[in-house]
Design a protein around this motif. Sequence first.
Motif, PDB file in Angstrom:
ATOM      1  N   GLU A   1      -7.398   6.030  26.924  1.00 27.16           N
ATOM      2  CA  GLU A   1      -8.833   5.752  27.009  1.00 27.16           C
ATOM      3  C   GLU A   1      -9.375   5.980  28.414  1.00 27.16           C
ATOM      4  OE1 GLU A   1     -10.687   4.996  24.402  1.00 27.16           O
ATOM      5  OE2 GLU A   1      -9.092   4.602  22.950  1.00 27.16           O
ATOM      6  N   LYS A   2      -8.551   5.660  29.417  1.00 24.57           N
ATOM      7  CA  LYS A   2      -9.002   5.750  30.810  1.00 24.57           C
ATOM      8  C   LYS A   2      -7.781   5.871  31.716  1.00 24.57           C
ATOM      9  CE  LYS A   2     -12.206   5.137  34.043  1.00 24.57           C
ATOM     10  NZ  LYS A   2     -13.099   6.231  34.349  1.00 24.57           N
TER      11      LYS A   2
ATOM     12  N   ARG B   1      -6.569   5.497  35.871  1.00 27.07           N
ATOM     13  CA  ARG B   1      -7.049   4.881  37.120  1.00 27.07           C
ATOM     14  C   ARG B   1      -5.966   5.002  38.180  1.00 27.07           C
ATOM     15  NH1 ARG B   1      -7.115  -0.342  39.663  1.00 27.07           N
ATOM     16  NH2 ARG B   1      -5.840  -1.177  37.988  1.00 27.07           N
TER      17      ARG B   1
ATOM     18  N   ALA C   1     -10.996   0.225  25.808  1.00 24.55           N
ATOM     19  CA  ALA C   1     -11.561   0.623  27.097  1.00 24.55           C
ATOM     20  C   ALA C   1     -11.232  -0.406  28.177  1.00 24.55           C
ATOM     21  CB  ALA C   1     -13.076   0.778  26.961  1.00 24.55           C
TER      22      ALA C   1
ATOM     23  N   GLU D   1      -6.451  11.761  30.221  1.00 27.52           N
ATOM     24  CA  GLU D   1      -7.536  10.935  29.701  1.00 27.52           C
ATOM     25  C   GLU D   1      -8.162  11.613  28.477  1.00 27.52           C
ATOM     26  OE1 GLU D   1     -11.702   9.278  31.398  1.00 27.52           O
ATOM     27  OE2 GLU D   1      -9.917   8.851  32.610  1.00 27.52           O
TER      28      GLU D   1
END
Length: 126
Positions: free
Chosen positions: A47-48, A50, A67, A93
Amino acid sequence: MIHRTSRLLALLILGTSAAGAFAQDAIRPEQAARHVGQTGMVCGKVEKTRYAENSEGQPTFLHMGGAFPRHTFSARISQDQRGKFKPSPEELEGRDVCVVGTIQRDASRAEIAVSSPGDIKLAQIK
């Protein structure tokens, strides 16, 4: 049906030789916390991503199962492994992947510490 689909997805992702080595069912990110302490294969959509460059060890996280910050699972890539990924972690992603390793708990979420790029496999659409 979901169980059967997860297993088929895992076999497609890992291919024949790796599937034999990891003859196990795919675990959805939402279910990973139930498998803490076990070696498993968590499959789902990233989803993401980082890159925590200001955190100790500068890890990169692949958040799955919702999320950020409400995700249920993360794959943690150490700084020393980050440059070895092709495609890069950020390019994962939005893609479906499987992460193999020992499932640990990080706060209220499950996590796998990725020890090499081989621990993450992309879904192969046919």
